[in-house]
Design a protein around this motif. Structure first.
Motif, PDB file in Angstrom:
ATOM      1  N   PHE A   1     -99.106   6.647-107.050  1.00  0.00           N
ATOM      2  CA  PHE A   1     -98.817   5.492-107.892  1.00  0.00           C
ATOM      3  C   PHE A   1     -97.423   4.891-107.717  1.00  0.00           C
ATOM      4  N   LYS A   2     -96.537   5.542-106.993  1.00  0.00           N
ATOM      5  CA  LYS A   2     -95.193   4.989-106.838  1.00  0.00           C
ATOM      6  C   LYS A   2     -95.186   3.900-105.776  1.00  0.00           C
ATOM      7  N   ALA A   3     -94.500   2.797-106.065  1.00  0.00           N
ATOM      8  CA  ALA A   3     -94.420   1.669-105.133  1.00  0.00           C
ATOM      9  C   ALA A   3     -93.929   2.150-103.772  1.00  0.00           C
ATOM     10  N   PRO A   4     -94.541   1.658-102.694  1.00  0.00           N
ATOM     11  CA  PRO A   4     -95.504   0.557-102.631  1.00  0.00           C
ATOM     12  C   PRO A   4     -96.949   0.949-102.910  1.00  0.00           C
ATOM     13  N   ASN A   5     -97.228   2.226-103.161  1.00  0.00           N
ATOM     14  CA  ASN A   5     -98.598   2.633-103.469  1.00  0.00           C
ATOM     15  C   ASN A   5     -98.991   2.153-104.861  1.00  0.00           C
ATOM     16  N   HIS A   6    -100.230   1.783-105.004  1.00  0.00           N
ATOM     17  CA  HIS A   6    -100.751   1.402-106.323  1.00  0.00           C
ATOM     18  C   HIS A   6    -102.268   1.536-106.299  1.00  0.00           C
ATOM     19  N   ALA A   7    -102.873   1.657-107.474  1.00  0.00           N
ATOM     20  CA  ALA A   7    -104.319   1.830-107.554  1.00  0.00           C
ATOM     21  C   ALA A   7    -104.789   1.534-108.976  1.00  0.00           C
ATOM     22  N   SER A   8    -106.074   1.236-109.110  1.00  0.00           N
ATOM     23  CA  SER A   8    -106.687   1.180-110.432  1.00  0.00           C
ATOM     24  C   SER A   8    -106.997   2.620-110.843  1.00  0.00           C
ATOM     25  N   TYR A   9    -106.904   2.888-112.132  1.00  0.00           N
ATOM     26  CA  TYR A   9    -107.038   4.277-112.567  1.00  0.00           C
ATOM     27  C   TYR A   9    -107.554   4.364-113.994  1.00  0.00           C
ATOM     28  N   GLN A  10    -107.998   5.564-114.338  1.00  0.00           N
ATOM     29  CA  GLN A  10    -108.297   5.914-115.714  1.00  0.00           C
ATOM     30  C   GLN A  10    -107.768   7.316-115.981  1.00  0.00           C
ATOM     31  N   ILE A  11    -107.643   7.683-117.244  1.00  0.00           N
ATOM     32  CA  ILE A  11    -107.125   8.981-117.632  1.00  0.00           C
ATOM     33  C   ILE A  11    -108.209   9.741-118.372  1.00  0.00           C
ATOM     34  N   ASN A  12    -108.500  10.937-117.914  1.00  0.00           N
ATOM     35  CA  ASN A  12    -109.466  11.800-118.580  1.00  0.00           C
ATOM     36  C   ASN A  12    -108.731  12.972-119.199  1.00  0.00           C
ATOM     37  N   PHE A  13    -108.742  13.060-120.526  1.00  0.00           N
ATOM     38  CA  PHE A  13    -107.947  14.056-121.243  1.00  0.00           C
ATOM     39  C   PHE A  13    -108.847  14.966-122.075  1.00  0.00           C
ATOM     40  N   LYS A  14    -108.524  16.256-122.036  1.00  0.00           N
ATOM     41  CA  LYS A  14    -109.245  17.232-122.847  1.00  0.00           C
ATOM     42  C   LYS A  14    -108.294  18.341-123.234  1.00  0.00           C
ATOM     43  N   ALA A  15    -108.318  18.722-124.516  1.00  0.00           N
ATOM     44  CA  ALA A  15    -107.473  19.818-124.995  1.00  0.00           C
ATOM     45  C   ALA A  15    -108.348  20.893-125.617  1.00  0.00           C
ATOM     46  N   ARG A  16    -108.068  22.137-125.264  1.00  0.00           N
ATOM     47  CA  ARG A  16    -108.797  23.280-125.810  1.00  0.00           C
ATOM     48  C   ARG A  16    -107.802  24.280-126.390  1.00  0.00           C
ATOM     49  N   ASN A  17    -108.108  24.758-127.579  1.00  0.00           N
ATOM     50  CA  ASN A  17    -107.249  25.750-128.244  1.00  0.00           C
ATOM     51  C   ASN A  17    -105.797  25.285-128.309  1.00  0.00           C
ATOM     52  N   SER A  18    -105.628  24.008-128.525  1.00  0.00           N
ATOM     53  CA  SER A  18    -104.285  23.424-128.613  1.00  0.00           C
ATOM     54  C   SER A  18    -104.299  22.318-129.653  1.00  0.00           C
ATOM     55  N   SER A  19    -103.406  22.424-130.625  1.00  0.00           N
ATOM     56  CA  SER A  19    -103.358  21.433-131.697  1.00  0.00           C
ATOM     57  C   SER A  19    -102.113  20.558-131.645  1.00  0.00           C
ATOM     58  N   HIS A  20    -101.173  20.869-130.744  1.00  0.00           N
ATOM     59  CA  HIS A  20     -99.915  20.131-130.729  1.00  0.00           C
ATOM     60  C   HIS A  20     -99.914  18.986-129.721  1.00  0.00           C
ATOM     61  N   ASN A  21    -101.055  18.753-129.053  1.00  0.00           N
ATOM     62  CA  ASN A  21    -101.146  17.628-128.123  1.00  0.00           C
ATOM     63  C   ASN A  21    -102.224  16.659-128.601  1.00  0.00           C
ATOM     64  N   LYS A  22    -101.796  15.491-129.047  1.00  0.00           N
ATOM     65  CA  LYS A  22    -102.722  14.478-129.540  1.00  0.00           C
ATOM     66  C   LYS A  22    -103.179  13.597-128.382  1.00  0.00           C
ATOM     67  N   ARG A  23    -104.476  13.334-128.348  1.00  0.00           N
ATOM     68  CA  ARG A  23    -105.066  12.575-127.248  1.00  0.00           C
ATOM     69  C   ARG A  23    -104.379  11.231-127.047  1.00  0.00           C
ATOM     70  N   GLU A  24    -104.215  10.476-128.132  1.00  0.00           N
ATOM     71  CA  GLU A  24    -103.640   9.132-128.022  1.00  0.00           C
ATOM     72  C   GLU A  24    -102.206   9.180-127.511  1.00  0.00           C
ATOM     73  N   GLU A  25    -101.444  10.154-127.985  1.00  0.00           N
ATOM     74  CA  GLU A  25    -100.046  10.245-127.576  1.00  0.00           C
ATOM     75  C   GLU A  25     -99.921  10.624-126.099  1.00  0.00           C
ATOM     76  N   VAL A  26    -100.745  11.557-125.648  1.00  0.00           N
ATOM     77  CA  VAL A  26    -100.672  11.987-124.246  1.00  0.00           C
ATOM     78  C   VAL A  26    -101.079  10.849-123.318  1.00  0.00           C
ATOM     79  N   ILE A  27    -102.174  10.160-123.646  1.00  0.00           N
ATOM     80  CA  ILE A  27    -102.656   9.066-122.799  1.00  0.00           C
ATOM     81  C   ILE A  27    -101.637   7.927-122.757  1.00  0.00           C
ATOM     82  N   LYS A  28    -101.053   7.600-123.910  1.00  0.00           N
ATOM     83  CA  LYS A  28    -100.064   6.525-123.961  1.00  0.00           C
ATOM     84  C   LYS A  28     -98.833   6.876-123.130  1.00  0.00           C
ATOM     85  N   SER A  29     -98.371   8.106-123.248  1.00  0.00           N
ATOM     86  CA  SER A  29     -97.201   8.537-122.485  1.00  0.00           C
ATOM     87  C   SER A  29     -97.489   8.544-120.993  1.00  0.00           C
TER      88      SER A  29
END
Length: 307
Positions: A172-200
């Protein structure tokens, strides 16, 4: 302490009473394959070894196993040299015992983690799914998804940001670029919020190159983030949607949409021929009047969509 006592003490330290915990459980600094199953982890592990071994040999050749047992003569008079030589042999034999694929404790139910050595997990898993997608040959019963893990780090915001900012550069660093999506999953973890991780994570990708665009329908790349307890597993994969989200059960199924499309196309063929026949019977004026609105519509709306 006597000379023999010192020798025994040093040997005990060299051998160690226990193996380091990180060798038996998922931790930072590992590569491997994360596999999900349904209530049968033992059989899932056996299937994983079989699949990875089969396709691993296709890509990398047979696994070369060293002989950890080597006979050597020690100079009892030179204790320091003998101990140094023994420590070297222990370290060498430990490296030889590292298998290409080694199951470790994942830290979650219905999840198997196979640690890999000296191979590219993304390349191997993509090769497996590509073959299954092509042949439609089912080679597993309990494995659901098989996800490559190209790197792991501690699953805390500062650690993840530091690791991912450099890890994502090749794609993803210039000059490279691409279309992308983020697939997030957390197991046995409560301190990582999906929205916060994806946004960051999306912010990091945009910072590397603003030309990177999110595409949830047909992205070129998919960033996989799997968090188990305090470990973050990451990878960047291709053909995520084509290979049915890397699901081994789904990728071997015939595409129902394609089959349905073929049936509908065959059914519509006679109707299409009749319509073309009716159009040929129509006069030139009718054909011209039918085509005029299409030219006009393409002029304005096409430019708007392009903008």
């Amino acid at each position: 302490m006597s000379e023999d006592g010192r020798k025994r003490s040093w040997r005990a330290r060299a051998h160690g009473a226990k193996r380091p915990r990180q060798e038996r459980a998922l931790g930072a600094g590992m590569q491997g394959v994360l596999i999900t199953c349904n209530m049968n982890a033992r059989r899932c592990t056996a299937e994983a070894y079989s699949l990875l071994g089969e396709y691993g040999e296709e890509l990398y050749g047979p696994e070369q196993l060293g002989d950890p047992d080597s006979d050597s003569d020690e100079d009892e008079d030179d204790v320091e040299a003998a101990l140094k030589k023994e420590v070297t042999e222990i370290q060498s034999s430990s490296k030889k015992r590292q298998r290409r694929f080694q199951a470790v404790d994942s830290g979650a139910n219905n999840v198997v983690f196979i640690r890999t050595h000296d191979i590219d997990p993304e390349k191997l898993v993509h090769h497996i799914l590509q073959d299954l997608h092509k042949t439609k040959k089912k080679k597993s019963r309990v494995i659901l998804r098989m996800l490559p893990v190209s790197g792991t780090c501690r699953a805390f915001p500062e650690d993840m940001e530091k690791y991912l900012s450099s890890y994502l550069e090749p794609w993803f660093k210039a000059p490279n670029h691409a279309s992308y999506q983020i697939n997030f999953k957390a197991r046995n973890s409560s301190h990582n919020k999906r929205e916060e991780v994806i946004k960051s994570l999306a912010g990091l990708v945009a910072k590397l190159n603003p030309a990177n665009k999110v595409d949830l329908t047909n992205p070129e790349l998919t960033i996989i983030v799997e968090i188990i307890k305090s470990v973050c597993c990451v990878s960047v994969v291709r053909d995520y949607m084509l290979f049915r989200k890397y699901n081994l059960q789904e990728v071997t199924k015939a595409s129902t949409n394609q089959e349905q499309g073929k049936r509908e196309a065959a059914k519509a063929e006679p109707e299409k021929n009749e319509a073309e026949l009716e159009q040929n019977k129509a006069g030139p004026e009718q054909k011209e009047s039918e085509s005029t609105p299409e030219v006009k519509e393409g002029g304005s709306d096409g430019q708007t969509q392009g903008d």
